[in-house]
Design a protein around this motif. Structure first.
Motif, PDB file in Angstrom:
ATOM      1  N   GLY A 142      64.310 -42.833 -13.829  1.00 39.16           N
ATOM      2  CA  GLY A 142      63.464 -41.672 -13.589  1.00 39.16           C
ATOM      3  C   GLY A 142      62.440 -41.437 -14.674  1.00 39.16           C
ATOM      4  N   ALA A 143      62.171 -40.164 -14.941  1.00 36.25           N
ATOM      5  CA  ALA A 143      61.083 -39.787 -15.841  1.00 36.25           C
ATOM      6  C   ALA A 143      61.274 -40.330 -17.249  1.00 36.25           C
ATOM      7  CB  ALA A 143      60.946 -38.262 -15.882  1.00 36.25           C
ATOM      8  N   HIS A 144      62.522 -40.482 -17.683  1.00 35.44           N
ATOM      9  CA  HIS A 144      62.786 -40.937 -19.047  1.00 35.44           C
ATOM     10  C   HIS A 144      63.176 -42.409 -19.118  1.00 35.44           C
ATOM     11  CE1 HIS A 144      62.525 -37.341 -21.673  1.00 35.44           C
ATOM     12  NE2 HIS A 144      62.696 -36.700 -20.534  1.00 35.44           N
ATOM     13  N   GLN A 145      62.924 -43.167 -18.042  1.00 36.31           N
ATOM     14  CA  GLN A 145      63.238 -44.589 -18.115  1.00 36.31           C
ATOM     15  C   GLN A 145      62.434 -45.232 -19.241  1.00 36.31           C
ATOM     16  OE1 GLN A 145      62.138 -47.414 -14.900  1.00 36.31           O
ATOM     17  NE2 GLN A 145      64.334 -47.874 -14.817  1.00 36.31           N
ATOM     18  N   CYS A 146      63.044 -46.182 -19.909  1.00 34.34           N
ATOM     19  CA  CYS A 146      62.462 -46.795 -21.102  1.00 34.34           C
ATOM     20  C   CYS A 146      61.061 -47.337 -20.831  1.00 34.34           C
ATOM     21  CB  CYS A 146      63.373 -47.919 -21.583  1.00 34.34           C
ATOM     22  SG  CYS A 146      62.716 -48.829 -22.989  1.00 34.34           S
ATOM     23  N   ILE A 204      72.135 -37.483 -12.870  1.00 32.18           N
ATOM     24  CA  ILE A 204      71.815 -36.716 -14.082  1.00 32.18           C
ATOM     25  C   ILE A 204      70.469 -37.166 -14.644  1.00 32.18           C
ATOM     26  CG2 ILE A 204      72.495 -36.363 -16.499  1.00 32.18           C
ATOM     27  CD1 ILE A 204      75.430 -36.441 -15.479  1.00 32.18           C
ATOM     28  N   PHE A 205      70.230 -38.469 -14.680  1.00 33.72           N
ATOM     29  CA  PHE A 205      68.941 -38.981 -15.151  1.00 33.72           C
ATOM     30  C   PHE A 205      67.783 -38.453 -14.306  1.00 33.72           C
ATOM     31  CE2 PHE A 205      70.920 -42.975 -17.186  1.00 33.72           C
ATOM     32  CZ  PHE A 205      70.764 -42.460 -18.462  1.00 33.72           C
ATOM     33  N   ARG A 206      67.988 -38.343 -12.990  1.00 30.36           N
ATOM     34  CA  ARG A 206      66.880 -37.977 -12.107  1.00 30.36           C
ATOM     35  C   ARG A 206      66.585 -36.473 -12.141  1.00 30.36           C
ATOM     36  NH1 ARG A 206      69.690 -40.139  -7.304  1.00 30.36           N
ATOM     37  NH2 ARG A 206      67.696 -41.090  -6.756  1.00 30.36           N
ATOM     38  N   ASP A 207      67.371 -35.690 -12.873  1.00 30.07           N
ATOM     39  CA  ASP A 207      67.153 -34.241 -12.943  1.00 30.07           C
ATOM     40  C   ASP A 207      67.033 -33.787 -14.404  1.00 30.07           C
ATOM     41  OD1 ASP A 207      67.046 -31.521 -12.682  1.00 30.07           O
ATOM     42  OD2 ASP A 207      68.968 -31.304 -11.648  1.00 30.07           O
ATOM     43  N   PRO A 208      65.869 -34.061 -15.041  1.00 30.14           N
ATOM     44  CA  PRO A 208      65.702 -33.704 -16.459  1.00 30.14           C
ATOM     45  C   PRO A 208      65.559 -32.208 -16.698  1.00 30.14           C
ATOM     46  CG  PRO A 208      63.648 -34.559 -15.579  1.00 30.14           C
ATOM     47  CD  PRO A 208      64.670 -34.712 -14.493  1.00 30.14           C
ATOM     48  N   ILE A 209      65.457 -31.414 -15.638  1.00 32.96           N
ATOM     49  CA  ILE A 209      65.376 -29.963 -15.814  1.00 32.96           C
ATOM     50  C   ILE A 209      66.775 -29.400 -16.033  1.00 32.96           C
ATOM     51  CG2 ILE A 209      64.605 -27.793 -14.808  1.00 32.96           C
ATOM     52  CD1 ILE A 209      62.373 -29.820 -15.444  1.00 32.96           C
ATOM     53  N   THR A 210      67.705 -29.773 -15.158  1.00 33.44           N
ATOM     54  CA  THR A 210      69.098 -29.324 -15.314  1.00 33.44           C
ATOM     55  C   THR A 210      69.763 -29.999 -16.500  1.00 33.44           C
ATOM     56  OG1 THR A 210      69.272 -28.956 -12.929  1.00 33.44           O
ATOM     57  CG2 THR A 210      71.330 -29.156 -14.158  1.00 33.44           C
ATOM     58  N   PHE A 211      69.420 -31.265 -16.727  1.00 27.75           N
ATOM     59  CA  PHE A 211      70.069 -32.041 -17.786  1.00 27.75           C
ATOM     60  C   PHE A 211      69.012 -32.455 -18.815  1.00 27.75           C
ATOM     61  CE2 PHE A 211      72.472 -32.689 -13.845  1.00 27.75           C
ATOM     62  CZ  PHE A 211      73.713 -32.187 -14.233  1.00 27.75           C
ATOM     63  N   SER A 212      68.865 -31.631 -19.815  1.00 24.90           N
ATOM     64  CA  SER A 212      67.829 -31.823 -20.826  1.00 24.90           C
ATOM     65  C   SER A 212      68.162 -33.002 -21.747  1.00 24.90           C
ATOM     66  CB  SER A 212      67.705 -30.552 -21.666  1.00 24.90           C
ATOM     67  OG  SER A 212      66.964 -30.794 -22.839  1.00 24.90           O
TER      68      SER A 212
END
Length: 780
Positions: free
Chosen positions: A376-380, A73-81
């Motif tokens: 992923g993209a939103h890692q701290c 879920i973390f690695r897919d910020p498009i599907t999981f906003s």
């Protein structure tokens, strides 16, 4: 079940995959209580084991509890906003919006809850001050703050660490990093921070929401004033001024409203998680006195201990996401618009990823895989600031107060969906035993700080030699145990440990050859190599019962696939018997179809020959050169070629393994049929004069980096805050493996088989590169 079904958001006209996601336990799930905040993993164990995705009607959220699902879920910020990360729990009363409007409140998206593509555009522009190179300049300030705080209570004998150290230091560091003046009203800012946290992550009553709305509005106005003051001195220090300067170059990316919103959000984010993480870590370490004692004696363990604390009892209980389309998670259908609660603390205790996950092991080999920082993209972005602070805080306390203990107390927790940690942490000690009273230099010594994943070579375990037994000519069996008598971590057949041999950096790998079920001790067999570079010779000459060895591991990149349906063939030569014999024993225990071949010069040099013969009987064939019985690899491979699904596991001298590889290839066996273990690497090393620069795209982090001709991929990743562990950095240990999505790799390790190299699914970041300078895409 009809009452529950009426609460379930899934239509029951046709049973959804996995059945109804709402059960009695799911209906009762409520994270706003001490039992959840104290141990979220244990609170949802039932779900992780029985129903990993369920619907919570009390929250109106779908709850996800397993490691891989959360990571995906973390690695897919498009599907999981991430858009609902700061969304209040429940519906605020109508007057809250009116109150906030009175203060001109206009909170916008921030790095933590912004969708793509704008999120990565802003992250790239603003991330440079968070890299290890830039964070080093803050280290002296952090040390000074910690030292001064401890000075104030060092002679008291009792203190609440949260009040006197663990809140004050991270908060001051946060202000310093942001560039906020030292004379800021801290008590007011603390009140603002608490209100923001409760508003975004708590569940206040309607009356409390009204009061909080006023405080949040005041916080918004305060943040705006601080920002305007900074605009008057844009060349000054701090990340916010850096952002102001970046706004001039990227006005469409770094907007005024974005800066104002980030100013407010980052004051909270920059210290809350570190304060609670530090409290959780110190509590956990003091609850495990053997580990605390080891850490006090060996500061190299501080960095790996911090990662294990973040995994075992991190400061983040959960994160939130929103599904942007209909999707299925672990067989459960999730509708578009659904809100998800990802219990990362539960994922960090998933046995599917972490062996013996409830065991607190500061030497765990994959603790850095924890999800506390996200992925992923939103890692701290601030993960390495937090690491720095935690390492320095724990280092100073372990050196100056190694004798402190937890006082008798009842722990209270703030109830919210994000941050978790005790409100107070009281410790006590005898000031007369303070080390600096005997040696004043204790106060001024500084341990090294690791900004990034721990180095595997620092994950040291001191083990005592229980016995030394000769098992063949020039071969001794060492039995190693914990000096404390505590159980050792589990291991699997094929695993090895590294033993530091004598002084300096000399370390050698030795396969574990005892019984994996025996957690009281580990066993390794060591052949005295006549061409020894110092390792085996030192062990044979210097190691005796009672000797304490520095050991790393266990690690396993020669793992046996126990799910295989065909025949297993085990081939060993000389001391290569050690990993293979554990595999053969495991195959026997599982009732698998196997045969076992063991080659040696003569019977005097054959370790474990009699006991292996007794255990495996006719399945074992001994090939003794001086008796005229050599293993004919061509005949063996030709015979095996007629069987479907054969898997061969082999370890021994390089010449033997090369001959076996040729025979397997010529016989037409599948290239993935042979699995071998090497303990040396003769592949090309980094030579800047012969290397090419290449680009590497990090699919999950949204970054594209250039690997220079004089730099390894590993160093390039570390410089940009990407966590990759390492140890040997010679392509031997497999610690720095990274997953490859696309591109052709020039493999320079001795770990991957020819088939694995052709599959191109993974590479060792320490030594391997792009073939021909082409672009690589990594699953990082």
């Amino acid at each position: 079940m009809s009452t529950l079904a009426s609460q379930c958001p899934v239509s029951h006209s046709a049973a959804p995959a996995g059945g109804c996601p709402l059960s009695r336990k799911a209906a009762e799930f409520d994270p706003f209580q001490d039992a959840y905040m104290e141990n979220p993993s244990e609170f949802v164990r039932w779900a992780r084991e029985e129903r990993p995705v369920f619907y919570s009607p009390k929250l109106g959220y779908w709850v996800v509890t397993r490691y891989q699902a959360i990571k995906d879920i973390f690695r897919d910020p498009i599907t999981f906003s991430p858009s609902n990360v700061l969304e209040p729990v429940g519906t605020p009363p109508p007057e809250v919006k009116e109150i906030l409007g009175q203060y001109g409140y206009a909170m916008n998206r921030t790095l933590v809850n912004e969708d793509e593509p704008m999120h990565m555009a802003r992250r790239r522009v603003l991330m440079e001050p968070f890299t290890p190179e830039h964070l080093r300049e803050h280290e002296p300030m952090v040390r000074r703050l910690v030292t001064e705080a401890i000075d104030r209570f060092i002679d008291d004998g009792r203190v609440d660490l949260v009040r006197n150290l663990l809140w004050e230091v991270p908060f001051t560091v946060a202000l310093h990093f942001l560039g906020i003046d030292d004379d800021a009203d801290r008590e007011t800012m603390k009140r603002f921070s608490i209100a923001h946290t409760v508003n975004a992550f708590g569940r206040p009553t309607p009356e409390q929401r009204v009061e909080i709305a006023h405080t949040v509005g005041q916080f918004w106005q305060f943040s705006g004033k601080v920002l305007e003051k900074m605009r008057q001195t844009p060349d000054g220090p701090g990340w916010m001024r850096y952002s102001i300067r970046q706004q001039k170059q990227y006005p469409d990316v770094v907007t005024d409203s974005y800066l104002h919103s980030m100013m407010m959000a980052i004051i909270v984010a920059a210290h809350e998680s570190t304060s609670f993480a530090s409290a959780n870590a110190i509590k956990l370490l003091l609850e495990h006195p053997d580990d605390w004692r080891d850490l006090c004696a060996n500061p190299e363990l501080i960095s790996p201990a911090v990662e294990e604390c973040l995994r075992h009892s991190g400061s983040i209980a959960s994160w939130r996401r929103r599904a942007t389309r209909d999707v299925e998670i672990e067989g459960v259908k999730i509708p578009a618009g659904a809100r998800l609660l990802l219990v990362v603390n539960s994922g960090n205790h998933d046995p599917g990823h972490f062996a013996d996950p409830d065991l607190f092991d500061i030497r765990r080999d994959n603790s850095v895989d924890h999800l506390t920082f996200g992925f992923g993209a939103h890692q701290c972005l601030g993960k390495n600031i937090g690491r720095m602070e935690m390492q320095i805080i724990i280092g100073e306390l372990s050196r100056r107060l190694p004798h402190m203990k937890l006082a008798e107390q009842t722990y209270e927790y703030v109830h919210n969906l994000a941050f978790r940690g005790p409100r107070a942490l009281i410790v006590e000690w005898d000031p007369a035993q303070n080390p600096e009273r005997r040696d004043p230099t204790v106060r001024t010594w500084n341990q090294d700080v690791r900004l990034g994943a721990p180095l595997a070579k620092n994950v040291i375990r001191n083990l005592e030699v229980e016995s030394v037994r000769e098992v063949a000519r020039d071969t001794v069996l060492l039995r190693l145990r914990s000096p404390h008598g505590s159980a050792l971590p589990q291991w699997t057949p094929g695993a090895h440990i590294d033993i530091e041999c004598g002084q300096g950096d000399l370390a050698r790998q030795y396969s574990l050859c005892g019984d994996p079920v025996d957690r009281a001790a580990w066993e390794v067999a060591v052949l005295k190599d006549p061409a020894s570079r110092g390792g085996s010779a030192w062990i044979h000459s210097s190691v005796k019962p009672g000797t304490v060895l520095r050991v790393r591991g266990p690690r396993n990149h020669f793992r046996m696939d126990e799910s295989h349906a065909g025949r297993y063939v085990f081939v060993a030569g000389g001391i290569g018997i050690t990993p293979v014999m554990t595999m053969a024993r495991r195959a026997r225990e599982l009732g698998l179809d196997y045969e076992f071949h063991y080659s040696c010069r003569n019977r005097d040099w054959m370790a474990f020959g009699d006991e292996l013969q007794a255990l495996h009987g006719e399945r074992l064939t001994l090939h003794i050169s001086e008796e005229g019985r050599r293993n004919d690899f061509n005949a063996l491979a030709a015979r095996l070629a007629g069987e479907a699904g054969v898997q061969i596991y082999a370890c021994g001298p390089t010449r033997m393994l090369e001959a076996l590889q040729v025979a397997v290839t010529q016989a037409g066996l599948p290239e993935d049929a042979l699995h071998v273990e090497h303990f040396s690497n003769d592949r090309p090393k980094l030579d800047p004069a012969k290397e090419q620069c290449f680009e590497v795209e990090l699919r999950n982090s949204g970054l594209t980096l250039t690997v220079r001709n004089d730099t390894s991929l590993l160093d390039t990743l570390r410089a940009k805050n990407i966590d990759v562990q390492s140890d040997c950095e010679e392509g031997l240990c497999g610690i720095c493996e990274v997953p490859v999505v696309a591109g052709e790799v020039d493999h320079r390790d001795s770990i991957l088989s020819p088939a694995e190299r052709r599959q191109n699914a993974r590479m060792m970041a320490c030594c391997s590169r792009s073939r021909g300078g082409g672009k690589l895409v990594l699953d990082l």
